[in-house]
Every structure is written in structure tokens, then in C-alpha cells.
Design an enzyme around this catalytic site. Structure first.
Site, PDB file in Angstrom:
ATOM      1  N   ALA A   1     -19.982 -43.546 -10.964  1.00 51.97           N
ATOM      2  CA  ALA A   1     -19.584 -43.436 -12.271  1.00 51.97           C
ATOM      3  C   ALA A   1     -17.892 -44.056 -12.461  1.00 51.97           C
ATOM      4  CB  ALA A   1     -19.470 -42.019 -12.868  1.00 51.97           C
ATOM      5  N   MET A   2     -17.582 -44.488 -11.184  1.00 54.55           N
ATOM      6  CA  MET A   2     -16.181 -44.859 -11.230  1.00 54.55           C
ATOM      7  C   MET A   2     -16.258 -46.545 -11.460  1.00 54.55           C
ATOM      8  SD  MET A   2     -13.349 -44.824  -8.127  1.00 54.55           S
ATOM      9  CE  MET A   2     -11.928 -45.972  -8.076  1.00 54.55           C
TER      10      MET A   2
END
Length: 127
Positions: free
Chosen positions: A93-94
């Protein structure tokens, strides 16, 4: 009857282009040296963490893993490489952060502060 249209040639003669090319070649190093890579533009690692990382990695956010804890000195290089690759390329998700968001000198200073655990006390105080 055959109808043809001619377009006038608007090419500049080579002799007129030479001064323009020379001027461009002379100005290129001046423009490159004016790039904002000076030491005064480099943010403090704690400021970079607060502005970029703490939104997800602060202990009270629980979005990303805790990243401020110190690592053994033997693991500094490996942890630094992992942080560098994750910041520049993203992971799960980064998102990836390009140099416009975190410059290379800022990233290197941030990595050193993270692996030493310098930001652990500051991250706990921001709760």
C-alpha cells in the site's frame, strides 16, 4: 487538370542557427548549476519523517509498520537498502516517493536516523 499546391520552405539557413546553438550550449551549464541541490534545501530527518512518513507509520496510525525502532549496527546496511528501495519503488500500500518529494540527501539522512533509532523518541512524543 492536375492541381498541385506548393508550400513555401521556412527553414532557417544554417548560418542563422549556429549562434542560437552556441548560445544554448553556453547557457546549459548555468541553468544546471541553478538546480536546488544545495545543502540549505535539505530538510532535517525528523522533519522529513513528520511530513512524509508519520501519516502512516506513526504508532497511533497503525497503517504501516513501525519504522523508528533502532536496528543492530550489523543490520544498518541491509535495513538502509530495504528502506531506500521501498521509498523509491513503493511496496504493497506504500506509494513510491520520487526525488521531488524526498531528495536523495534527505533520504540518506532519514535512513541513517531510522536505523540508529534517532526518531524513536520523537515519534512517541507526537502521539
Amino acid at each position: 487538370m492536375h492541381n498541385t499546391t506548393t508550400v513555401p520552405c521556412r527553414h532557417l539557413p544554417t548560418l542563422r542557427l549556429m549562434p542560437l546553438a552556441l548560445l544554448a550550449a553556453l547557457l546549459l551549464p548555468v541553468a544546471a548549476s541553478a538546480a536546488p541541490d544545495s545543502e540549505s534545501d535539505v530538510r532535517d530527518p525528523a522533519e522529513v519523517y513528520r511530513q512524509v512518513c508519520a501519516h502512516c507509520h506513526a504508532p497511533d496510525k497503525a497503517v504501516g509498520p513501525e519504522i523508528t525502532m533502532a536496528f543492530p549496527e550489523a543490520a544498518h546496511e541491509a535495513r538502509g537498502n530495504y528502506i531506500r528501495m521501498t521509498v523509491r519503488n513503493g511496496r504493497a500500500a506504500m506509494p513510491a516517493f520520487r526525488q521531488a518529494k524526498v531528495s536523495d540527501p534527505e533520504l540518506e539522512a532519514l535512513i541513517q536516523a531510522l536505523v540508529r533509532g534517532d526518531l524513536a523518541a520523537g515519534a512517541a512524543n507526537e502521539e
